[in-house]
Design a protein around this motif. Structure first.
Motif, PDB file in Angstrom:
ATOM      1  N   ASN A 213       1.027  -1.583  -0.224  1.00 54.80           N
ATOM      2  CA  ASN A 213       0.624  -0.013   0.014  1.00 54.80           C
ATOM      3  C   ASN A 213       0.993   1.203  -0.189  1.00 54.80           C
ATOM      4  OD1 ASN A 213      -2.722  -0.973   0.435  1.00 54.80           O
ATOM      5  ND2 ASN A 213      -1.632  -2.113   1.950  1.00 54.80           N
ATOM      6  N   ARG A 214       0.636   2.597  -0.682  1.00 57.59           N
ATOM      7  CA  ARG A 214       1.045   3.618  -0.892  1.00 57.59           C
ATOM      8  C   ARG A 214       0.237   4.398   0.009  1.00 57.59           C
ATOM      9  NH1 ARG A 214       3.560   4.765  -6.702  1.00 57.59           N
ATOM     10  NH2 ARG A 214       3.499   6.775  -5.155  1.00 57.59           N
ATOM     11  N   PHE A 215       1.438   5.304   0.913  1.00 58.28           N
ATOM     12  CA  PHE A 215       0.427   6.936   1.092  1.00 58.28           C
ATOM     13  C   PHE A 215       1.209   7.921   1.108  1.00 58.28           C
ATOM     14  CE2 PHE A 215       0.318   3.060   3.463  1.00 58.28           C
ATOM     15  CZ  PHE A 215      -1.355   2.917   4.763  1.00 58.28           C
TER      16      PHE A 215
ATOM     17  N   TRP B 196       0.653   3.879  12.666  1.00 60.49           N
ATOM     18  CA  TRP B 196       0.688   2.378  11.646  1.00 60.49           C
ATOM     19  C   TRP B 196       1.087   1.860  12.953  1.00 60.49           C
ATOM     20  CZ3 TRP B 196       4.464  -1.032  10.138  1.00 60.49           C
ATOM     21  CH2 TRP B 196       4.238  -1.323   9.106  1.00 60.49           C
TER      22      TRP B 196
ATOM     23  N   ALA C  61       5.007   3.134   1.467  1.00 59.34           N
ATOM     24  CA  ALA C  61       5.156   2.554   1.364  1.00 59.34           C
ATOM     25  C   ALA C  61       4.960   1.504   2.565  1.00 59.34           C
ATOM     26  CB  ALA C  61       5.309   2.037  -0.229  1.00 59.34           C
ATOM     27  N   SER C  62       3.950   0.656   2.752  1.00 61.25           N
ATOM     28  CA  SER C  62       3.591  -0.866   3.347  1.00 61.25           C
ATOM     29  C   SER C  62       3.823  -2.109   2.084  1.00 61.25           C
ATOM     30  CB  SER C  62       2.264  -0.336   4.548  1.00 61.25           C
ATOM     31  OG  SER C  62       1.213  -1.061   3.761  1.00 61.25           O
ATOM     32  N   HIS C  63       4.431  -2.788   3.230  1.00 61.56           N
ATOM     33  CA  HIS C  63       5.045  -4.282   2.814  1.00 61.56           C
ATOM     34  C   HIS C  63       3.920  -5.888   3.469  1.00 61.56           C
ATOM     35  CE1 HIS C  63       8.037  -3.219  -0.111  1.00 61.56           C
ATOM     36  NE2 HIS C  63       7.156  -1.943  -0.321  1.00 61.56           N
TER      37      HIS C  63
END
Length: 57
Positions: free
Chosen positions: A6-8, A22, A53-55
């Motif tokens: 996901n990108r923020f 987060w 970015a969350s992975h």
């Protein structure tokens, strides 16, 4: 193995708040079979935001 990403776009000067939310969010994913780990990556800064970015593995 699967990676969900996901990108923020985080408004400038809100990065610390975003990171805190987060890191301290309530998550049940560690109980889901196959879940390995989360990663939060801080990316480049633009004039009005910072990319994150969350992975999830």
């Amino acid at each position: 193995m699967y990676i969900a990403m996901n990108r923020f776009k985080v408004t400038m000067s809100s990065e610390e708040d975003f990171e805190t939310v987060w890191k301290t969010r309530d998550s049940q994913l560690d109980q889901v079979p196959g879940f390995v780990e989360f990663h939060l990556l801080k990316g480049p800064e633009a004039e009005d935001h910072t990319l994150y970015a969350s992975h999830t593995l």
